[in-house]
Design a protein around this motif. Structure first.
Motif, short mmCIF file in Angstrom:
data_model
loop_
_atom_site.label_atom_id
_atom_site.label_comp_id
_atom_site.label_asym_id
_atom_site.label_seq_id
_atom_site.Cartn_x
_atom_site.Cartn_y
_atom_site.Cartn_z
N LEU A 48 0.82 -1.21 0.00
CA LEU A 48 0.00 0.00 0.00
C LEU A 48 0.85 1.26 0.00
N ASP A 49 2.08 1.17 0.47
CA ASP A 49 2.96 2.34 0.48
C ASP A 49 3.15 2.91 -0.92
N SER A 51 1.27 1.51 -3.86
CA SER A 51 0.06 1.40 -4.68
C SER A 51 -0.93 2.52 -4.36
N GLY A 52 -0.95 3.00 -3.10
CA GLY A 52 -1.82 4.11 -2.73
C GLY A 52 -1.49 5.38 -3.51
N VAL A 190 1.97 3.99 6.07
CA VAL A 190 1.21 3.24 5.08
C VAL A 190 0.12 4.06 4.37
N SER A 191 -1.11 4.09 4.89
CA SER A 191 -2.21 4.77 4.21
C SER A 191 -2.00 6.27 4.10
N TYR A 219 -12.41 7.59 -1.45
CA TYR A 219 -11.56 7.76 -0.27
C TYR A 219 -12.02 9.03 0.45
#
Length: 304
Positions: A48-49, A51-52, A190-191, A219
């Motif tokens: 996610l680091d 791909s977000g 992360v997010s 989101y």
């Protein structure tokens, strides 16, 4: 006449030439169009680091996103969750306008920070970027490259004390989603990389574009201004407060004529029931999502 063997060789040469042409065309496109975002990938990187932020930039207008691998084109993310074939390696990656350095576990980051070629590429490429961004423990990589020297930064809450002890000339702060210091942006865990990327879109393309990306991604956690910008004041937009009576009255209003959604531009028909009255004017929307963006940021859409 051409025999079968010669024909096969001929076809292979044509295929190879075609593949080479396609590759060169892609590189030319990346070098000339839009804002070029290079996402650094390495074995064991947190999914996610990267791909977000990739999802944010690829949904925003005017950004070209590509991946750069530190260890050959094919790598696996943390725990082998996903195997990825990167667009480029360090040897042939085009110069980016923005570099995104995602985080990962300690045993995945150490080979990156101890690799001379990777550190050299990051230092050299960052000199020419508009922005260099880390996500989560990717701040460790920026720190090792000297990019955080005399900067204020943030990282995953579990790594704050560790990185503070390792990089004495960097001030690490907690309880913020991102920190911008000069042309360096670091994000929390992360997010938070999504929030940081949305801030970059807002910074370079405007708040409307960033808000539209949040609608596409569904989101709704992003709060514009929910970060630390060194040397600048964050302006928080005032949101209207409706009474229960006013809110109920608005649910019964319908669009009196054809029009357009002020958020996304979609055409609306007379009688549309998704509406909102602001400063005496009735606005129609194609979806509850667009209406929500307008309600939360009315001045963004109504100001000239």
């Amino acid at each position: 006449m051409m025999n079968y063997k010669n024909l096969l060789i001929f076809l292979l040469l044509i295929t190879a030439a075609s593949c080479k042409q396609k590759t060169e065309t892609k590189k030319t496109t990346i070098q000339k169009n839009g804002i070029h975002v290079a996402i650094l990938l390495y074995p064991g990187v947190e999914l996610l680091d990267f791909s977000g932020p990739a999802e944010v930039f690829s949904n925003a207008k005017g950004f070209d996103v590509y991946t750069v691998s530190t260890a050959g084109k094919s790598i696996a993310t943390k725990n082998g969750t996903l195997k990825i074939t990167a667009d480029y390696t360090l040897d042939n990656a085009p110069q980016p306008d923005i570099i995104v350095v995602p985080g990962g576990p300690e045993d995945a980051i150490k080979p990156v920070t101890t690799n001379q070629n990777t550190m050299s590429w990051l230092k050299k490429a960052s000199l020419k970027t508009r922005l260099t961004m880390s996500v989560c423990t990717g701040a460790e990589i920026l720190g090792k490259a000297g990019i955080l020297e005399n900067k204020t930064a943030t990282t995953h809450q579990a790594a704050l004390d560790t990185l503070q002890s390792r990089y004495k000339n960097t001030r690490f702060v907690k309880d913020v989603r991102f920190v911008e210091d000069g042309k360096v942006i670091t994000t929390a865990g992360v997010s938070a990389g999504i929030d940081g990327a949305l801030y970059v879109v807002e910074k370079l393309k405007g708040l409307k574009e960033a808000l539209f990306v949040t609608l596409l991604m569904q989101y709704d956690k992003w709060k514009p201004g929910d970060g630390m910008i060194i040397g600048a004041k964050t302006i928080t937009e005032a949101h209207p407060n409706l009474s229960a009576t006013e809110e109920k009255a608005q649910q019964n209003e319908v669009l009196p004529s054809d029009g357009n959604d002020i958020v996304c531009g979609m055409m609306l028909k007379k009688g549309n029931k998704i509406t909102y009255r602001y400063k005496g004017k009735l606005y129609g929307f194609c979806s509850p999502g667009c209406k929500k963006l307008f309600v939360n940021h009315p001045e963004t859409y109504t100001s000239k």
